[in-house]
Enzyme design. Structure first.
Site, PDB file in Angstrom:
ATOM      1  N   HIS A  18       0.826  -1.204   0.000  1.00  0.00           N
ATOM      2  CA  HIS A  18       0.000   0.000   0.000  1.00  0.00           C
ATOM      3  C   HIS A  18       0.862   1.256   0.000  1.00  0.00           C
ATOM      4  O   HIS A  18       2.034   1.239   0.371  1.00  0.00           O
ATOM      5  CB  HIS A  18      -0.925   0.012   1.222  1.00  0.00           C
ATOM      6  CG  HIS A  18      -0.193   0.013   2.520  1.00  0.00           C
ATOM      7  ND1 HIS A  18       0.379   1.146   3.074  1.00  0.00           N
ATOM      8  CD2 HIS A  18       0.088  -0.986   3.395  1.00  0.00           C
ATOM      9  CE1 HIS A  18       0.963   0.854   4.210  1.00  0.00           C
ATOM     10  NE2 HIS A  18       0.811  -0.430   4.438  1.00  0.00           N
ATOM     11  N   GLU A  93      -1.945  -7.205   7.197  1.00  0.00           N
ATOM     12  CA  GLU A  93      -0.669  -7.160   7.896  1.00  0.00           C
ATOM     13  C   GLU A  93      -0.703  -8.122   9.083  1.00  0.00           C
ATOM     14  O   GLU A  93      -1.771  -8.554   9.537  1.00  0.00           O
ATOM     15  CB  GLU A  93      -0.402  -5.718   8.352  1.00  0.00           C
ATOM     16  CG  GLU A  93       0.910  -5.482   9.066  1.00  0.00           C
ATOM     17  CD  GLU A  93       2.113  -5.841   8.233  1.00  0.00           C
ATOM     18  OE1 GLU A  93       2.469  -7.044   8.212  1.00  0.00           O
ATOM     19  OE2 GLU A  93       2.700  -4.930   7.602  1.00  0.00           O
TER      20      GLU A  93
END
Length: 223
Positions: A18, A93
């Site tokens: 990202h 994550e």
């Protein structure tokens, strides 16, 4: 990476971390906390989308973590690629438990023994506060990538995810052990290429950030 033909039994993945967030600039652990992109991150997402459009790979699908910072990055790419984004929470994550929301320096200062075990990359060490062990996190990521590649033999696929996931993917494709200190970069919004043929993974190209004009962060500790 230049466009090239893909064998019928091979799936090629373009993995994208990202874009930048405010917490990336503060070196603050995000984990499962849902932090949006900052202005730089939004610009990086747009630049990555343009770069992928220029490359013209003809991606078959776009998979993405369900956290906002990844969703925003994927949305910019999807608009250029005219692909529907498939969200998969397995691409999140690592969950850092009680470390989440702390900077790396704060985590080391407040929890020195836990940080030592984190820094040592002990595979079975799980963070207190519902955090994941490294081996559990790797198992989650492996399962997600194996499912995606299994569905798209003979095709190229985009995956928008997080730094920790990219760490696991690089080790999967290069056969590096989980315990080894990281010796490769993971910049925000860079392009990273791996592929799977049968049960064999291969690293093709890594950390292509030429479209970002320099300065993309890799604030993750080299552990």
């Amino acid at each position: 990476m230049e466009n090239s033909s893909i064998l019928p039994e091979t799936c090629r993945l373009c993995l994208v971390r990202h874009g930048e967030t405010a917490w990336n600039t503060e070196r603050r652990l995000q984990g499962h906390l849902d932090i949006p992109l900052n202005e730089t991150g939004l610009a990086q997402a747009a630049a990555t989308a343009r770069r992928l459009q220029v490359l013209g790979h003809g991606f078959a699908a776009l998979y993405c973590s369900d956290l906002t910072r990844a969703r925003q990055t994927a949305a910019a790419i999807a608009r250029q690629q005219t692909l529907e984004v498939v969200h998969d929470e397995r691409l999140r994550e690592r969950h850092y438990g009680l470390f989440q929301g702390l900077t790396y320096d704060e985590a080391e200062h407040r929890h020195p023994e836990l940080y030592r075990r984190f820094k040592a990359r002990e595979p079975d060490f799980g963070f207190p506060g519902h955090g994941e062990s490294l081996i559990g996190f790797a198992s989650r990521v492996h399962a997600a990538l194996e499912d995606i590649t299994g569905r798209h033999a003979g095709q190229a696929v985009l995956v928008v995810t997080h730094g920790g996931v990219l760490d696991i993917a690089h080790r999967l494709a290069s056969s590096a052990p989980l315990e080894a200190a990281r010796n490769f970069p993971i910049p925000n919004a860079a392009l990273n290429w791996i592929e799977r043929t049968g049960e064999r993974w291969r690293l093709l190209a890594w950390a292509d950030e030429g479209h970002l004009g320099g300065g993309a962060l890799d604030e993750l500790p080299n552990i």
